[in-house]
Design a protein around this motif. Structure first.
Motif, PDB file in Angstrom:
ATOM      1  N   GLU A 181       2.097  23.250  -4.441  1.00 15.80           N
ATOM      2  CA  GLU A 181       2.348  24.485  -3.689  1.00 15.80           C
ATOM      3  C   GLU A 181       1.724  24.405  -2.293  1.00 15.80           C
ATOM      4  N   LEU A 182       0.470  23.946  -2.243  1.00 16.21           N
ATOM      5  CA  LEU A 182      -0.192  23.786  -0.951  1.00 16.21           C
ATOM      6  C   LEU A 182       0.525  22.757  -0.092  1.00 16.21           C
ATOM      7  N   GLY A 183       0.920  21.644  -0.702  1.00 13.58           N
ATOM      8  CA  GLY A 183       1.632  20.594   0.026  1.00 13.58           C
ATOM      9  C   GLY A 183       2.927  21.102   0.629  1.00 13.58           C
ATOM     10  N   ALA A 184       3.679  21.878  -0.131  1.00 14.74           N
ATOM     11  CA  ALA A 184       4.935  22.445   0.372  1.00 14.74           C
ATOM     12  C   ALA A 184       4.664  23.417   1.518  1.00 14.74           C
ATOM     13  N   GLY A 185       3.611  24.197   1.394  1.00 14.31           N
ATOM     14  CA  GLY A 185       3.255  25.130   2.464  1.00 14.31           C
ATOM     15  C   GLY A 185       2.818  24.413   3.723  1.00 14.31           C
ATOM     16  N   LEU A 186       2.032  23.351   3.575  1.00 15.75           N
ATOM     17  CA  LEU A 186       1.598  22.585   4.742  1.00 15.75           C
ATOM     18  C   LEU A 186       2.765  21.872   5.415  1.00 15.75           C
ATOM     19  N   ALA A 187       3.745  21.459   4.628  1.00 22.00           N
ATOM     20  CA  ALA A 187       4.924  20.788   5.189  1.00 22.00           C
ATOM     21  C   ALA A 187       5.707  21.730   6.108  1.00 22.00           C
ATOM     22  N   ARG A 188       5.584  23.031   5.876  1.00 20.15           N
ATOM     23  CA  ARG A 188       6.291  24.030   6.692  1.00 20.15           C
ATOM     24  C   ARG A 188       5.417  24.568   7.831  1.00 20.15           C
ATOM     25  N   THR A 189       4.197  24.053   7.957  1.00 19.34           N
ATOM     26  CA  THR A 189       3.236  24.591   8.912  1.00 19.34           C
ATOM     27  C   THR A 189       2.879  23.529   9.940  1.00 19.34           C
ATOM     28  N   SER A 190       2.855  23.910  11.198  1.00 19.25           N
ATOM     29  CA  SER A 190       2.498  22.939  12.235  1.00 19.25           C
ATOM     30  C   SER A 190       0.996  22.698  12.242  1.00 19.25           C
ATOM     31  N   PHE A 191       0.633  21.506  12.656  1.00 20.47           N
ATOM     32  CA  PHE A 191      -0.779  21.133  12.736  1.00 20.47           C
ATOM     33  C   PHE A 191      -1.534  22.081  13.665  1.00 20.47           C
ATOM     34  N   LEU A 192      -0.946  22.386  14.805  1.00 20.46           N
ATOM     35  CA  LEU A 192      -1.611  23.253  15.785  1.00 20.46           C
ATOM     36  C   LEU A 192      -1.880  24.652  15.251  1.00 20.46           C
ATOM     37  N   SER A 193      -0.979  25.165  14.432  1.00 17.92           N
ATOM     38  CA  SER A 193      -1.147  26.536  13.942  1.00 17.92           C
ATOM     39  C   SER A 193      -2.265  26.659  12.910  1.00 17.92           C
ATOM     40  N   LEU A 194      -2.758  25.548  12.392  1.00 15.28           N
ATOM     41  CA  LEU A 194      -3.829  25.588  11.390  1.00 15.28           C
ATOM     42  C   LEU A 194      -5.222  25.734  12.000  1.00 15.28           C
ATOM     43  N   TRP A 195      -5.367  25.374  13.268  1.00 15.16           N
ATOM     44  CA  TRP A 195      -6.684  25.459  13.915  1.00 15.16           C
ATOM     45  C   TRP A 195      -7.192  26.898  13.892  1.00 15.16           C
ATOM     46  N   PRO A 214       0.812  -1.222   0.000  1.00 20.40           N
ATOM     47  CA  PRO A 214       0.000   0.000   0.000  1.00 20.40           C
ATOM     48  C   PRO A 214       0.844   1.270   0.000  1.00 20.40           C
ATOM     49  N   ALA A 215       0.286   2.297  -0.588  1.00 24.89           N
ATOM     50  CA  ALA A 215       0.887   3.632  -0.477  1.00 24.89           C
ATOM     51  C   ALA A 215       0.654   4.116   0.947  1.00 24.89           C
ATOM     52  N   ARG A 216       1.401   5.117   1.367  1.00 26.64           N
ATOM     53  CA  ARG A 216       1.247   5.671   2.718  1.00 26.64           C
ATOM     54  C   ARG A 216       1.109   7.193   2.609  1.00 26.64           C
ATOM     55  N   TYR A 217       0.299   7.737   3.531  1.00 28.74           N
ATOM     56  CA  TYR A 217      -0.073   9.146   3.466  1.00 28.74           C
ATOM     57  C   TYR A 217       0.102   9.825   4.826  1.00 28.74           C
ATOM     58  N   SER A 218       0.617  11.048   4.802  1.00 27.46           N
ATOM     59  CA  SER A 218       0.749  11.863   6.017  1.00 27.46           C
ATOM     60  C   SER A 218      -0.538  12.663   6.224  1.00 27.46           C
ATOM     61  N   TRP A 219      -0.638  13.319   7.377  1.00 29.16           N
ATOM     62  CA  TRP A 219      -1.824  14.137   7.634  1.00 29.16           C
ATOM     63  C   TRP A 219      -1.916  15.284   6.631  1.00 29.16           C
ATOM     64  N   GLN A 220      -0.756  15.824   6.196  1.00 29.45           N
ATOM     65  CA  GLN A 220      -0.773  16.924   5.235  1.00 29.45           C
ATOM     66  C   GLN A 220      -1.376  16.468   3.902  1.00 29.45           C
ATOM     67  N   THR A 221      -1.008  15.285   3.459  1.00 33.06           N
ATOM     68  CA  THR A 221      -1.521  14.763   2.190  1.00 33.06           C
ATOM     69  C   THR A 221      -3.008  14.458   2.305  1.00 33.06           C
ATOM     70  N   ILE A 222      -3.422  13.899   3.436  1.00 32.86           N
ATOM     71  CA  ILE A 222      -4.851  13.626   3.636  1.00 32.86           C
ATOM     72  C   ILE A 222      -5.632  14.938   3.659  1.00 32.86           C
ATOM     73  N   LEU A 223      -5.093  15.971   4.294  1.00 30.78           N
ATOM     74  CA  LEU A 223      -5.751  17.276   4.295  1.00 30.78           C
ATOM     75  C   LEU A 223      -5.887  17.805   2.874  1.00 30.78           C
ATOM     76  N   LEU A 224      -4.835  17.714   2.073  1.00 34.25           N
ATOM     77  CA  LEU A 224      -4.903  18.142   0.670  1.00 34.25           C
ATOM     78  C   LEU A 224      -5.977  17.375  -0.096  1.00 34.25           C
ATOM     79  N   LEU A 225      -6.031  16.072   0.108  1.00 34.72           N
ATOM     80  CA  LEU A 225      -7.035  15.253  -0.573  1.00 34.72           C
ATOM     81  C   LEU A 225      -8.445  15.651  -0.144  1.00 34.72           C
ATOM     82  N   ARG A 226      -8.640  15.901   1.135  1.00 37.76           N
ATOM     83  CA  ARG A 226      -9.966  16.322   1.623  1.00 37.76           C
ATOM     84  C   ARG A 226     -10.366  17.669   1.018  1.00 37.76           C
ATOM     85  N   LEU A 227      -9.416  18.590   0.923  1.00 36.84           N
ATOM     86  CA  LEU A 227      -9.709  19.893   0.324  1.00 36.84           C
ATOM     87  C   LEU A 227     -10.013  19.752  -1.163  1.00 36.84           C
TER      88      LEU A 227
END
Length: 168
Positions: free
Chosen positions: A76-90, A42-55
């Motif tokens: 572009e969004l993926g690169a930006g999310l990779a530099r952003t903490s999960f907590l700061s997105l709330w 199986p492929a594997r996905y991080s929370w950032q990738t799942i967030l991108l897919l949901r959007l």
């Protein structure tokens, strides 16, 4: 970094396995974080990738957007999310201005400029990710959990069922 498999990714995104493969492999709109090593792997996905897919699902289903026409936006969004903490997105929203232009917006902040944009609220998506990846969520304005309560509840329940006492 915690990664989830295709099975969990389909559950979190609402995409079928075939749609997920189409978006992540064949059309390569949003590639997985770890590509499958071969048939049956199986492929594997991080929370950032799942967030991108949901959007992307929201853009396709609610706004009837053709995602392939906006394929340059997702890296572009993926690169930006990779530099952003999960907590700061709330509490933030994602403003999409067209092309590859986007910005995270605080709801108390006024959207600057005169350009039109699509605003996507992130909290409903973050709530799902928080539960599935055991990521922290805000407990009160400006405060965040130090550790996920679910693990504490599970530990307490296990201790009670075995008769052990917690050291807390």
């Amino acid at each position: 970094m915690q990664l989830i498999t295709t099975r969990d990714a389909t559950r979190l995104t609402g995409l079928s396995t075939e749609q997920l493969r189409e978006w992540t492999s064949r059309r390569a709109l949003i590639p997985p974080d770890v590509k499958p090593k071969g048939h049956g792997s199986p492929a594997r996905y991080s929370w950032q990738t799942i967030l991108l897919l949901r959007l992307a699902v929201v853009l396709r289903d609610h706004f009837k957007m053709e995602l392939h026409a906006h394929r340059d936006l997702f890296p572009e969004l993926g690169a930006g999310l990779a530099r952003t903490s999960f907590l700061s997105l709330w509490g933030k929203s994602l403003a999409l201005y067209g092309g590859t232009q986007w910005r995270l917006i605080d709801p108390r902040e006024e959207v600057l400029g005169t350009d039109d944009c699509i605003m996507l609220r992130l909290d409903p998506h973050l709530q799902q990710l928080s539960d599935s990846f055991a990521l922290p969520k805000p407990t009160a304005p400006g405060q965040f959990q130090l550790f996920p309560a679910l693990s504490m509840i599970a530990e307490t329940a296990a201790n009670h069922s075995t008769g052990r006492r917690s050291n807390g």
